[in-house]
Scaffold this motif. Structure first.
Motif, mmCIF file in Angstrom:
data_model
loop_
_atom_site.group_PDB
_atom_site.id
_atom_site.type_symbol
_atom_site.label_atom_id
_atom_site.label_comp_id
_atom_site.label_asym_id
_atom_site.label_seq_id
_atom_site.Cartn_x
_atom_site.Cartn_y
_atom_site.Cartn_z
ATOM 1 N N ILE A 21 -91.155 30.168 36.793
ATOM 2 C CA ILE A 21 -92.492 30.696 36.565
ATOM 3 C C ILE A 21 -92.552 32.108 37.142
ATOM 4 C CG2 ILE A 21 -93.728 28.495 36.485
ATOM 5 C CD1 ILE A 21 -94.467 28.968 39.428
ATOM 6 N N GLY A 22 -93.451 32.922 36.630
ATOM 7 C CA GLY A 22 -93.527 34.318 37.061
ATOM 8 C C GLY A 22 -94.775 34.596 37.883
ATOM 9 N N PHE A 23 -94.635 35.362 38.989
ATOM 10 C CA PHE A 23 -95.778 35.880 39.746
ATOM 11 C C PHE A 23 -95.835 37.370 39.492
ATOM 12 C CE2 PHE A 23 -95.546 32.461 43.350
ATOM 13 C CZ PHE A 23 -95.913 31.493 42.420
ATOM 14 N N LEU A 24 -96.972 37.860 39.022
ATOM 15 C CA LEU A 24 -97.097 39.280 38.720
ATOM 16 C C LEU A 24 -98.301 39.839 39.476
ATOM 17 C CD1 LEU A 24 -96.346 41.798 37.237
ATOM 18 C CD2 LEU A 24 -97.197 40.831 35.118
ATOM 19 N N ASN A 25 -98.022 40.408 40.655
ATOM 20 C CA ASN A 25 -99.082 40.975 41.492
ATOM 21 C C ASN A 25 -98.699 42.383 41.896
ATOM 22 O OD1 ASN A 25 -98.424 37.913 42.613
ATOM 23 N ND2 ASN A 25 -100.537 38.235 42.004
ATOM 24 N N SER A 26 -99.695 43.206 42.231
ATOM 25 C CA SER A 26 -99.399 44.552 42.723
ATOM 26 C C SER A 26 -98.977 44.451 44.178
ATOM 27 C CB SER A 26 -100.620 45.451 42.611
ATOM 28 O OG SER A 26 -100.960 45.647 41.282
ATOM 29 N N LEU A 27 -97.687 44.694 44.431
ATOM 30 C CA LEU A 27 -97.218 44.673 45.820
ATOM 31 C C LEU A 27 -97.113 46.095 46.345
ATOM 32 C CD1 LEU A 27 -94.561 41.861 45.377
ATOM 33 C CD2 LEU A 27 -96.957 41.669 46.039
ATOM 34 N N LEU B 168 -100.139 32.112 46.241
ATOM 35 C CA LEU B 168 -99.355 31.537 45.147
ATOM 36 C C LEU B 168 -98.032 30.978 45.684
ATOM 37 C CD1 LEU B 168 -99.810 34.173 42.280
ATOM 38 C CD2 LEU B 168 -100.460 31.767 42.170
ATOM 39 N N THR B 169 -97.393 31.767 46.558
ATOM 40 C CA THR B 169 -96.136 31.339 47.146
ATOM 41 C C THR B 169 -96.320 30.043 47.926
ATOM 42 O OG1 THR B 169 -95.578 33.667 47.355
ATOM 43 C CG2 THR B 169 -94.199 32.116 48.580
ATOM 44 N N MET B 170 -97.446 29.979 48.665
ATOM 45 C CA MET B 170 -97.701 28.774 49.441
ATOM 46 C C MET B 170 -97.871 27.567 48.516
ATOM 47 S SD MET B 170 -100.557 28.220 52.378
ATOM 48 C CE MET B 170 -101.909 27.278 51.730
ATOM 49 N N GLY C 152 -90.575 16.627 37.753
ATOM 50 C CA GLY C 152 -89.258 16.459 38.348
ATOM 51 C C GLY C 152 -88.434 17.730 38.463
ATOM 52 N N LYS C 153 -89.007 18.859 38.054
ATOM 53 C CA LYS C 153 -88.257 20.118 38.158
ATOM 54 C C LYS C 153 -88.841 20.987 39.253
ATOM 55 C CE LYS C 153 -87.405 20.248 33.187
ATOM 56 N NZ LYS C 153 -86.079 19.614 33.178
ATOM 57 N N LYS C 154 -87.943 21.583 40.078
ATOM 58 C CA LYS C 154 -88.392 22.501 41.120
ATOM 59 C C LYS C 154 -88.838 23.819 40.488
ATOM 60 C CE LYS C 154 -87.799 20.148 44.819
ATOM 61 N NZ LYS C 154 -86.685 19.711 45.622
ATOM 62 N N LEU C 155 -89.856 24.437 41.093
ATOM 63 C CA LEU C 155 -90.311 25.733 40.600
ATOM 64 C C LEU C 155 -89.383 26.822 41.112
ATOM 65 C CD1 LEU C 155 -94.140 25.401 41.285
ATOM 66 C CD2 LEU C 155 -92.904 24.943 39.155
ATOM 67 N N SER C 156 -88.934 27.670 40.209
ATOM 68 C CA SER C 156 -88.126 28.805 40.623
ATOM 69 C C SER C 156 -88.934 30.064 40.291
ATOM 70 C CB SER C 156 -86.799 28.750 39.885
ATOM 71 O OG SER C 156 -86.297 30.023 39.690
ATOM 72 N N ILE C 157 -89.264 30.842 41.361
ATOM 73 C CA ILE C 157 -90.206 31.951 41.201
ATOM 74 C C ILE C 157 -89.497 33.235 40.829
ATOM 75 C CG2 ILE C 157 -92.056 33.246 42.330
ATOM 76 C CD1 ILE C 157 -92.552 30.278 42.362
ATOM 77 N N VAL C 158 -89.972 33.898 39.779
ATOM 78 C CA VAL C 158 -89.546 35.263 39.489
ATOM 79 C C VAL C 158 -90.744 36.139 39.806
ATOM 80 C CG1 VAL C 158 -88.576 36.842 37.804
ATOM 81 C CG2 VAL C 158 -88.178 34.378 37.584
ATOM 82 N N SER C 159 -90.598 37.038 40.795
ATOM 83 C CA SER C 159 -91.737 37.853 41.195
ATOM 84 C C SER C 159 -91.555 39.285 40.718
ATOM 85 C CB SER C 159 -91.859 37.807 42.710
ATOM 86 O OG SER C 159 -92.737 38.808 43.137
#
Lengths: 294, 422
Positions: free
Chosen positions: B55-61, B76-78, B91-98
């Motif tokens: 899944i993707g996180f798209l925030n202004s860092l 979101l990370t939490m 049953g699938k772990k979330l893998s984050i693309v930030s």
């Protein structure tokens, strides 16, 4: 009547803010011809100085005066560092200076973000400056009166320094004709450095004072720098009295425009008026008359 | 050393300097670029074969919005860590693309395209400013992908590819007006806002509400975003003498406004201000002294006294330090990830069409209370809360709506609203 008094006062106070921010620029930009885009970040350094001093001296009445002095020194030292490392090599390349100092400004902003964090910091107003003073039926905030007094003091001090002291004479001689000044035994290097120190220091002072009105964040400088340049250009480059008149004109003009129209419209009208004015008088309100060819 | 600077070069330089500085600070909110839309990219490349799902996180860092959006990224990370610790989704772990949206709408559009087409994420979470959402909308529609947007906004929008987990106007602004009218018994109001789409739309709604309910609008003032020049505005507010002020200012302008407000002797008792863009995160920056007693309108406060929220706040402080505060947009972002999980589990599929079909009625016991997804307009039913700022910097609920309010982004159920005239 009351609204007119209110608008004149609001205008005066907005003019004093402009003047305070622009006065350092009249020295570095006006007198020396250096377009220093990092000037706004020196101002920001001043604001953070006020924040740090206020947190160390916790609520002491002295924290503001101390911050003003320290802010001046910090702004000035940053100025000297910039002058000695970068600007001295670029005095005859104004456009390069513009880009380089813009970059330096961005670096300083990021530095502030890394040290203090991105959220804005609040510097609480000292108790002796809170409240209002009623004059002619209108409540004048004490902070605004303080800023008017401070900018008047800075202008008077700068005027006296340029007119009455040896240093002032050296600065004016260097500005009028650098080669001639050098041939008369003036160290133009040292004069440049001192001028830059004072100009940048005044940005620091402005930064400290502005914490009384707004927030302290990494980008506080960028919101004032454009107006400061406008004031100096409208006033006439290198003209202290022009800067004063321009700040008063823009400040009071905008205040009345805002009361007749809206904030955004006032800004548009003010900028249009400035553009029109510079079309008619590109040299600004006052000009330096000089016999040099440059 | 010689000086070859003519007045002309100097003036040219000054003009350039001014332009550079304006472009640097003006680029932050109102660019309306619509980025790379690809109509051909409708076939999904999401890989559901492994034991993890991207899944993707798209925030202004970085940039001017980083101050707010970093906190959304943290919550979101939490949520992702919690979901993974509990066994993941189907049953699938979330893998984050930030990715970093850099506070620039065009970057949001570009990074959204990358997340969808190159990283093949199942859904994207993020965005803050309305201009960033407007820039991403064609990307998500063109690629038929999913965006979860966590911030209250000006309404008048519904896309089948976007889930709006923040409040729309009938869950924040309209309840605030009803509270002012019924509880505070106001008969006049003054509107102050930053000059961009949200305040202008909000005030258009407020004016129609006021006209229909016998409330006089004594003034409407806008200042450019980031302006710190509030002398004249506060003079006008004071002279007008309205019963209350409705504040849609954004960012640093709030600091200057409230300092001026207090400086000119106005208080929460004499003329209360209701703000819709000041949350727990912003209070210290504006200065608690300047805000004590003033009101806010949101759907979540850190002080909500429920076991779910207490755990949320404690966990967030544990992960981000004792000084961290929780606020409405962070909570809405946290909730959005759980809502997506709920939709996927109900659909038993990560496919966009299946998730969309399953979305209606999915609910979650969020820190703000129970929220439910509306299958029609993809907003969520939320409870409106009016809060008062106390001297500890936290906001305490003084009034809440009777249960969650159904989202109505186009205000169809409000007879006084005539058309979308922004």
């Amino acid at each position: 009547m009351e609204t007119v008094v209110a608008q004149v006062f609001t205008g005066l106070s907005s003019a004093s803010v402009l003047l305070l921010v622009a006065i350092g620029l009249t020295l570095t930009f006006g007198q020396m011809g250096v377009i220093n885009m990092a000037h706004g970040e020196f101002l920001m350094a001043g604001s953070y100085t006020a924040f740090v001093t206020a947190s160390i001296l916790r609520g002491s009445a002295l924290s503001l005066p101390v911050a003003l002095v320290v802010g001046f020194l910090i702004g000035g030292l940053l100025g000297i560092a910039l002058e000695a490392t970068i600007l001295r090599w670029m005095y005859d390349r104004p456009l390069d200076t513009l880009l380089v100092t813009f970059g330096v400004g961005l670096i300083l902003q990021q530095l502030a973000r890394d040290i203090f964090g991105a959220p804005a910091k609040e510097v609480s107003t000292p108790t002796w400056l809170s409240g209002t003073v009623p004059i002619l039926g209108y409540g004048f905030p004490v902070t605004r009166l303080f800023i008017i007094a401070l900018s008047a003091l800075c202008v008077a001090g700068l005027f006296a320094m340029l007119r009455l002291t040896d240093l002032g004479r050296r600065i004016r001689a260097t500005v009028a004709n650098r080669d001639l000044a050098e041939s008369l035994g003036i160290s133009t290097r040292r004069t440049d450095r001192t001028t830059f120190f004072i100009g940048s220091g005044l940005a620091g002072v402005a930064g400290v004072a502005l914490t009384l009105l707004g927030s302290t964040g990494p980008t506080v400088g960028t919101s004032y720098i454009v107006e400061a340049f406008l004031v100096v250009v409208v006033g006439g480059i290198g003209q202290l009295k022009g800067t004063i008149l321009a700040a008063l004109g823009i400040g009071i003009g905008r205040s009345f425009l805002e009361s007749w129209t809206s904030g955004s419209m006032a800004q548009v009208l003010m900028l249009l008026a400035i553009v029109a004015f510079l079309q008619i008088r590109p040299q600004g309100i006052f000009t330096t008359t000089t016999r040099s060819l440059a | 050393m010689t000086h070859f600077i003519t007045r002309r070069t100097l003036a040219a330089g000054a003009v350039l300097a001014t332009a550079l500085a304006t472009s640097a600070c003006g680029a932050k909110t109102d660019a309306t670029s619509t980025g790379g839309t690809s109509a051909a990219g409708a076939t999904s490349c999401v890989d559901t074969s492994g034991d993890s799902i991207k899944i993707g996180f798209l925030n202004s860092l970085s940039g001017t919005m980083a101050i707010s959006e970093t906190t959304v990224f943290k919550s979101l990370t939490m949520a992702a860590n919690e979901i993974n610790a509990a066994g993941g989704v189907l049953g699938k772990k979330l893998s984050i693309v930030s990715e970093d949206g850099a506070s620039e709408p065009s970057v949001f559009a570009e990074k959204a395209t990358k997340l969808i087409q190159k990283d093949c994420v199942a859904a994207v979470f993020g965005g803050w400013t309305s201009s960033s959402r407007k820039a991403m909308l064609p990307v998500f529609e063109g690629n038929n992908a999913l965006l979860f947007y966590p911030v209250q906004y000006e309404g008048l929008e519904a896309s089948k590819n976007i889930f709006y987990t923040g409040a729309t106007t009938n869950q924040q602004i309209v309840p605030a007006l009803e509270w002012l009218k019924n509880e505070k018994k106001i008969t006049s109001i003054f509107l102050v806002g930053s000059d961009y789409v949200f305040p202008r739309t909000a005030n258009a709604i407020i004016k129609q509400y006021a006209a229909a309910n016998g409330i006089k609008v004594l003034g409407e003032e806008y200042q450019p975003l980031g302006s710190t020049n509030f002398g004249s505005v506060v003079d006008k507010v004071k002279t007008a003498g309205a019963d209350a002020v409705f504040n849609t200012l954004n960012g640093d302008s709030n600091v200057a406004f409230f300092k001026e407000y207090k400086g000119k002797g106005l208080t929460a008792d004499s003329m209360p201000v209701v703000s819709v863009s000041i949350a727990e995160e912003e209070v210290p920056g504006v200065g608690v002294d300047n805000l004590v007693g003033q009101y806010t309108a949101w759907n979540y406060y850190e002080t909500i006294d429920t076991p779910v929220n207490k755990k949320f706040v404690a966990d967030f402080k544990k992960a981000n330090g004792p000084k961290a505060v929780t606020s409405d947009p962070m909570e809405a972002a946290y909730t959005s990830l759980y809502l997506w999980k709920g939709m996927v589990e109900k659909a038993k599929s990560f496919k966009v069409a299946d998730v969309q079909a399953a979305a209606g009625g999915v609910s979650f016991d969020a820190p703000e209370g129970k929220v439910t997804v509306n299958g029609e307009n993809h907003h969520i039913a939320k409870t409106a809360l009016i809060g008062q700022i106390h001297d500890d910097g936290l906001i305490y609920t003084v009034w809440s709506s009777k249960g969650p309010i159904e989202p109505d982004p186009f205000l169809k159920g409000y007879p006084w609203w005539k058309g979308a005239t922004g």
